[in-house]
Design a protein around this motif. Sequence first.
Motif, PDB file in Angstrom:
ATOM      1  N   PHE A  56       0.861  -1.179   0.000  1.00 59.49           N
ATOM      2  CA  PHE A  56       0.000   0.000   0.000  1.00 59.49           C
ATOM      3  C   PHE A  56       0.902   1.234   0.000  1.00 59.49           C
ATOM      4  N   GLU A  57       0.693   2.130  -0.961  1.00 59.66           N
ATOM      5  CA  GLU A  57       1.527   3.322  -1.080  1.00 59.66           C
ATOM      6  C   GLU A  57       0.663   4.573  -1.216  1.00 59.66           C
ATOM      7  N   GLY A  58       1.277   5.723  -0.997  1.00 59.39           N
ATOM      8  CA  GLY A  58       0.574   6.991  -1.126  1.00 59.39           C
ATOM      9  C   GLY A  58       1.211   8.056  -0.258  1.00 59.39           C
ATOM     10  N   ILE A  59       0.785   9.279  -0.450  1.00 57.32           N
ATOM     11  CA  ILE A  59       1.293  10.379   0.359  1.00 57.32           C
ATOM     12  C   ILE A  59       0.790  10.229   1.795  1.00 57.32           C
ATOM     13  N   ASP A  60       1.383  10.978   2.688  1.00 56.08           N
ATOM     14  CA  ASP A  60       0.958  10.943   4.086  1.00 56.08           C
ATOM     15  C   ASP A  60      -0.491  11.410   4.197  1.00 56.08           C
ATOM     16  N   GLY A  61      -1.269  10.686   4.999  1.00 52.74           N
ATOM     17  CA  GLY A  61      -2.668  11.046   5.211  1.00 52.74           C
ATOM     18  C   GLY A  61      -3.622  10.563   4.145  1.00 52.74           C
ATOM     19  N   SER A  62      -3.170   9.683   3.254  1.00 48.06           N
ATOM     20  CA  SER A  62      -4.030   9.226   2.159  1.00 48.06           C
ATOM     21  C   SER A  62      -5.008   8.135   2.574  1.00 48.06           C
ATOM     22  N   THR A 111      -5.486   2.653   7.108  1.00 47.62           N
ATOM     23  CA  THR A 111      -6.847   2.227   7.434  1.00 47.62           C
ATOM     24  C   THR A 111      -7.325   1.183   6.431  1.00 47.62           C
ATOM     25  N   GLN A 112      -7.066   1.431   5.163  1.00 46.05           N
ATOM     26  CA  GLN A 112      -7.511   0.508   4.128  1.00 46.05           C
ATOM     27  C   GLN A 112      -6.752  -0.815   4.178  1.00 46.05           C
ATOM     28  N   ALA A 113      -5.492  -0.774   4.581  1.00 48.98           N
ATOM     29  CA  ALA A 113      -4.732  -2.024   4.723  1.00 48.98           C
ATOM     30  C   ALA A 113      -5.364  -2.902   5.800  1.00 48.98           C
ATOM     31  N   ARG A 114      -5.737  -2.293   6.912  1.00 51.65           N
ATOM     32  CA  ARG A 114      -6.390  -3.051   7.988  1.00 51.65           C
ATOM     33  C   ARG A 114      -7.734  -3.606   7.528  1.00 51.65           C
ATOM     34  N   MET A 115      -8.501  -2.811   6.811  1.00 55.70           N
ATOM     35  CA  MET A 115      -9.818  -3.262   6.345  1.00 55.70           C
ATOM     36  C   MET A 115      -9.693  -4.405   5.346  1.00 55.70           C
ATOM     37  N   LEU A 116      -8.696  -4.331   4.457  1.00 54.57           N
ATOM     38  CA  LEU A 116      -8.499  -5.418   3.501  1.00 54.57           C
ATOM     39  C   LEU A 116      -8.089  -6.693   4.228  1.00 54.57           C
ATOM     40  N   ASP A 124       2.098  -2.045   4.556  1.00 49.69           N
ATOM     41  CA  ASP A 124       1.884  -0.599   4.528  1.00 49.69           C
ATOM     42  C   ASP A 124       3.224   0.063   4.226  1.00 49.69           C
ATOM     43  N   ARG A 125       3.449   0.369   2.951  1.00 44.12           N
ATOM     44  CA  ARG A 125       4.679   0.897   2.348  1.00 44.12           C
ATOM     45  C   ARG A 125       5.703  -0.208   2.107  1.00 44.12           C
ATOM     46  N   PHE A 126       6.455  -0.012   1.001  1.00 42.29           N
ATOM     47  CA  PHE A 126       7.576  -0.897   0.700  1.00 42.29           C
ATOM     48  C   PHE A 126       8.592  -0.070  -0.095  1.00 42.29           C
ATOM     49  N   ALA A 153       2.157  -2.755 -14.608  1.00 44.53           N
ATOM     50  CA  ALA A 153       1.620  -4.117 -14.463  1.00 44.53           C
ATOM     51  C   ALA A 153       1.246  -4.433 -13.022  1.00 44.53           C
ATOM     52  N   ARG A 154       1.933  -3.851 -12.055  1.00 44.89           N
ATOM     53  CA  ARG A 154       1.625  -4.169 -10.656  1.00 44.89           C
ATOM     54  C   ARG A 154       0.873  -3.059  -9.917  1.00 44.89           C
ATOM     55  N   PHE A 155       0.765  -1.875 -10.498  1.00 47.58           N
ATOM     56  CA  PHE A 155       0.106  -0.763  -9.797  1.00 47.58           C
ATOM     57  C   PHE A 155      -1.390  -0.714 -10.076  1.00 47.58           C
ATOM     58  N   GLU A 156      -2.147  -0.398  -9.024  1.00 51.92           N
ATOM     59  CA  GLU A 156      -3.571  -0.060  -9.123  1.00 51.92           C
ATOM     60  C   GLU A 156      -3.748   1.292  -8.437  1.00 51.92           C
ATOM     61  N   VAL A 157      -4.199   2.296  -9.167  1.00 48.90           N
ATOM     62  CA  VAL A 157      -4.381   3.633  -8.593  1.00 48.90           C
ATOM     63  C   VAL A 157      -5.791   3.747  -8.039  1.00 48.90           C
ATOM     64  N   ILE A 158      -5.877   4.083  -6.749  1.00 45.54           N
ATOM     65  CA  ILE A 158      -7.152   4.170  -6.033  1.00 45.54           C
ATOM     66  C   ILE A 158      -7.478   5.624  -5.752  1.00 45.54           C
ATOM     67  N   ASN A 159      -8.681   6.050  -6.091  1.00 43.63           N
ATOM     68  CA  ASN A 159      -9.143   7.400  -5.739  1.00 43.63           C
ATOM     69  C   ASN A 159      -9.425   7.435  -4.244  1.00 43.63           C
ATOM     70  N   ALA A 160      -8.549   8.094  -3.493  1.00 46.67           N
ATOM     71  CA  ALA A 160      -8.658   8.105  -2.037  1.00 46.67           C
ATOM     72  C   ALA A 160      -9.469   9.270  -1.500  1.00 46.67           C
ATOM     73  N   ALA A 161     -10.122  10.021  -2.376  1.00 46.86           N
ATOM     74  CA  ALA A 161     -10.929  11.159  -1.954  1.00 46.86           C
ATOM     75  C   ALA A 161     -12.403  10.792  -1.797  1.00 46.86           C
ATOM     76  N   ARG A 162     -12.682   9.503  -1.588  1.00 46.95           N
ATOM     77  CA  ARG A 162     -14.056   9.024  -1.424  1.00 46.95           C
ATOM     78  C   ARG A 162     -14.274   8.557   0.002  1.00 46.95           C
ATOM     79  N   GLY A 163     -15.471   8.074   0.281  1.00 47.85           N
ATOM     80  CA  GLY A 163     -15.778   7.535   1.590  1.00 47.85           C
ATOM     81  C   GLY A 163     -15.009   6.257   1.858  1.00 47.85           C
ATOM     82  N   ILE A 164     -14.749   5.977   3.123  1.00 47.72           N
ATOM     83  CA  ILE A 164     -13.937   4.825   3.515  1.00 47.72           C
ATOM     84  C   ILE A 164     -14.512   3.515   2.991  1.00 47.72           C
ATOM     85  N   GLU A 165     -15.812   3.327   3.110  1.00 48.77           N
ATOM     86  CA  GLU A 165     -16.429   2.068   2.681  1.00 48.77           C
ATOM     87  C   GLU A 165     -16.370   1.889   1.165  1.00 48.77           C
TER      88      GLU A 165
END
Length: 212
Positions: free
Chosen positions: A14-20, A24-29, A101-103, A185-197
């Motif tokens: 799981f990657e992204g800027i701080d606060g993305s 939380t999403q890693a735990r939910m997955l 969570d980060r690599f 091939a390995r990246f999936e870009v997720i829109n993180a500006a939506r609701g958590i669920e």
Amino acid sequence: MTTSNGSSGLFISFEGIDGSGKSTQARMLAQALEQDGRDVVLTREPGGSPGAEEIRALVLQGDPDRWSAETELLLFTAARRDHLERTIRPALAAGKVVICDRFADSTRMYQGLSRGDLRAKVDALHELMIGQEPDVTLLFDMDPAAGLARAKSRATVEERFEDFGVGLQEKMRAGFLALSQEFAARFEVINAARGIEDIAADVLARIKARLP
């Protein structure tokens, strides 16, 4: 079926800027996959093993100028090697799903791009000492100012990188999006500006499509 890491397990970062919201999403997955009967290891970087957790305190706490980018690169690589040996590879060999969570992509960004022109050194050291990429990387993309405000609101002692300000976060976002094209091939870009669920449902669907 074996994945690109040579085992029957699946390695997810799981990657992204701080606060993305990636932590939380890693735990939910992890929870969703466990409920689906999967054997899951949820871990983080820097950290994920006793030795790497000790290095985490060194690099995430203190003044922003505590370490140079070059020193950080060596510390993060040392932590990652211990994490790989003691946590990640044994779990993958046992057929487990590893959610990290980060690599290495965070090191490519924080030390390789945003803290200095060290990308070639990051990649050379990664090839020499790590030699492994995730099977899939979920990139949580959002506005840098909003992400930084969320990160600062947590008020933890691990704020050294947040203290570099929004300029670093803007470089990070652009860099991560460039990485998502470089390693498409390995990246999936997720829109993180939506609701958590909504984000969690999107993440689970994408990962289920890649599970062996």
